[in-house]
Scaffold this active site. Sequence first.
Site, short mmCIF file in Angstrom:
data_model
loop_
_atom_site.label_atom_id
_atom_site.label_comp_id
_atom_site.label_asym_id
_atom_site.label_seq_id
_atom_site.Cartn_x
_atom_site.Cartn_y
_atom_site.Cartn_z
N SER A 189 34.97 41.48 35.17
CA SER A 189 36.10 42.32 34.12
C SER A 189 35.13 43.03 33.40
O SER A 189 34.40 43.98 33.94
CB SER A 189 36.92 41.60 33.79
OG SER A 189 37.99 41.91 33.17
N ASP A 342 44.91 43.25 42.36
CA ASP A 342 44.29 43.49 40.94
C ASP A 342 44.30 45.10 40.67
O ASP A 342 44.05 45.97 41.48
CB ASP A 342 42.64 43.27 40.91
CG ASP A 342 41.84 43.29 39.68
OD1 ASP A 342 42.58 43.60 38.85
OD2 ASP A 342 40.66 43.43 39.65
N HIS A 372 42.97 39.46 39.51
CA HIS A 372 42.06 39.45 38.34
C HIS A 372 41.86 38.16 37.60
O HIS A 372 42.88 37.58 37.14
CB HIS A 372 42.51 40.55 37.32
CG HIS A 372 41.26 41.12 36.57
ND1 HIS A 372 40.40 42.10 36.94
CD2 HIS A 372 41.07 40.62 35.24
CE1 HIS A 372 39.63 42.31 35.96
NE2 HIS A 372 39.93 41.42 34.87
#
Length: 812
Positions: A189, A342, A372
């Site tokens: 991320s 995502d 995600h």
Amino acid sequence: MELLLAIFLAVLTGIVAIAFYYEHPKAEIPHGISERQKLYALHYCINFGFGLATFLDKVGIISEVDLLRIIMETIPPFKDKRLLIKDLRFERVKVRIYQPKTSINSQRRGILYFHGGVGWLGSIRAYERTCRYFCRKTNSVVVCVGYRLAPEHPFPAQFEDCLTAAIHFLRTAQDHGVDPSRIVVCGDSSGGTLTAAVAQALVNRRDLPKLRAQILIYPFLQCVDFNLPSYQQNEKVPILLKERTLVLGLKYVNEDLCLEELFKGCHVSEDRRLKYQKWVSPDYIPLEFKTRGYKPSPIYPPSKQICEVFESMFDPVFSPLLAEDSVIARLPETFILTCEFDVLRDDGLLYKKRLEDHGIKVTWCHLQEGFHGTVFLALFGRVVGFRSGTKGLEKIVNFLRLIYICTPALPGHPVVPATTAKFLPPLACYPGRARPAAGAAAPRFWLQPMVTIQPGLQGRVGKILEKLGICNDLTILRVALDGIPPWRDYKLLIKDLTVYEVPLRIYQPKSPPTGKRRGILYFHGGAGTFGSIRAFERICRYMAKKCNSVVVSVGYRLAPEHPYPGQYFDCLNATLYFMRNLEEYHVDPGLIIISGDSCGANFATVICQILLNDRDLPKVRAQVLLYPGLQGLDFHLPSYQQNAFVPMLPRKMVIYFCFRYLNRKPTVWKDVLQNCHVPESMRQKYKKWVSADLIPDEFKIRGYIPPKPASYKPEVHEAVKEILGITFSPLLAEDSIICQLPESYIVTCEFDVLRDDGLLYKKRLEDNGVQVTWYHSENGFHGILAFFGYGIFSFLSGNKIMDSIVNYINSL
């Protein structure tokens, strides 16, 4: 007291109801996710956490960010007695170092991990499970960086801390038992953003070792376009909703802007839009990712005020995708993980394209059911974890294992990527007239056109059919090598299954076992570009029956449709599956054999080397290597000279299929044939292992002439540098690896260009104390086993080879 408790519970219930009413209905759980109910519940819990944090912040009990950090850290795992864990500071930056307690004879790989959390959440403790997992599974030293968080420490303090930690670790790697040439940076991320930014910042540092690779796990990489297909399609998909992405991002940079204006793209000036459209555009997203409801967005005029406020966000430190070409072109080998559901999926796809356009080797893992945060959740047990996250972790570990046996950089030369796959010669011939060697099984070479198609004809027919849009030469080879399927065998139970997208065929004797059986993994040959489970059906059936063993034939995916090193990943995944499910097939964990022929023998060699440091798996009992190709350093060894025109594998065809496997145009094939791709420093380093001087004299009497040294050509090296990596050339692995290998059985054929690869590997193994059983077929040629089981079309030498293999396996 009871009244206060009742009031508290009532208020808490109200918060839950409000969170459910206002937040939860906004989520859309895609039907493509099999564990929909679990994700639904997780999304609800996350929304409740955000709602509770907001409420407690407003009533002055605890700040929103502090509560969210506490929630994210959850319950720490139990102590792990297999790891040595210590907290240090790299200059001013807090780090936690994880080291395996087991001792090894060489330096380990180093992994720098930058955690996610949008720059204001997350911590070392929150990612404790992730770092321990990578440390144990890859036998690496892992450094988790506890960079300072916003808003207490405004952006770009996070990047500065990560860069400081990376530089310190690169300089002091050996103090922690780490090879400086095998350091990998990794992050998920926003940690993926920091990873990409740090890798870019280090490309011009000549005072530091080069990074071996970067691993980007669903990274945020650009702030130019928030209406890419993935942002539209996954707008309301947990965990990272589109709106939440921007809200958290703005908190990270401590800005307060209108989300609607950002969604419209009003923060991008016209000049920037024109500059970045060559890198950030829906046009560069493959069509298969646009089928789920994507609609091109209208272009809105920019807002001067918002553009000025957002100016710093276009810096590559915040948006690494926007770095200049001169930086991108110098980045290390890269692993990118993207998730179908995502909003950041397309950031990863666009960065993958930019890297590949500049010749950077990219290994891409796409989780079809992923969302995600799935990798982070995978290690919290079955209740919280998702199968997609577990799969992602395994793919990352496999990538790290493959670069475990990389080649350190030589002075003046870049590190050769170890994950680039090895070409190994196929069962085919050079386009042109082939002449049998004296003493070879010449009378039957007339069979070659019937079984594998005469290569000159195959090449010409392939070109004609390709121009007509029908098929190419590889298609012809694949169909021809598949041959005629054998009759049903009532003595065997045969079943097909697919594991991690890899087809397997498992052969089990029907006769009741007296005890647990041997387990044999078989990787077929075919230069990584052709061959199949069906083509080697007769060999696997024969071994299963004659050895009373469970045989697993691996149908790894083929190049160039599935680029290297995908073949190694497939073989490794198949091996891991089998080793973890031995009980299901009634296999003795102490009797696992890994085998293969030609390029399949190369795969078997590499897999055995990779598995050496995995303490969680059974030890391999033996490796069986049938006329293996094990090095791309010297194409002028005696066997290459003596058998240059011998079917099935003339010397020129080795290079031809090497380029096909690497998906390169064979523009410099003649230079590679003359060894012009090998730097002098590398030639000198490896001559102790790869040299005609190490070949016994009895193998040189058939016309060997020492070649004149070829001049090194850097452009040729650059074109095929992958073949000098340890994955292509496992013969070049260090002694610390070779000495740990299992007992080995090697078959060589007199009339095979790869004969000397087997002889040199035999010598290396024996020099390092590894027991070797060697069978040399005096009349054999490369690919002779492709004819096995075809009755009158098979060769006596091939039958003898199969009998020798069976006798060896039965002796274990």
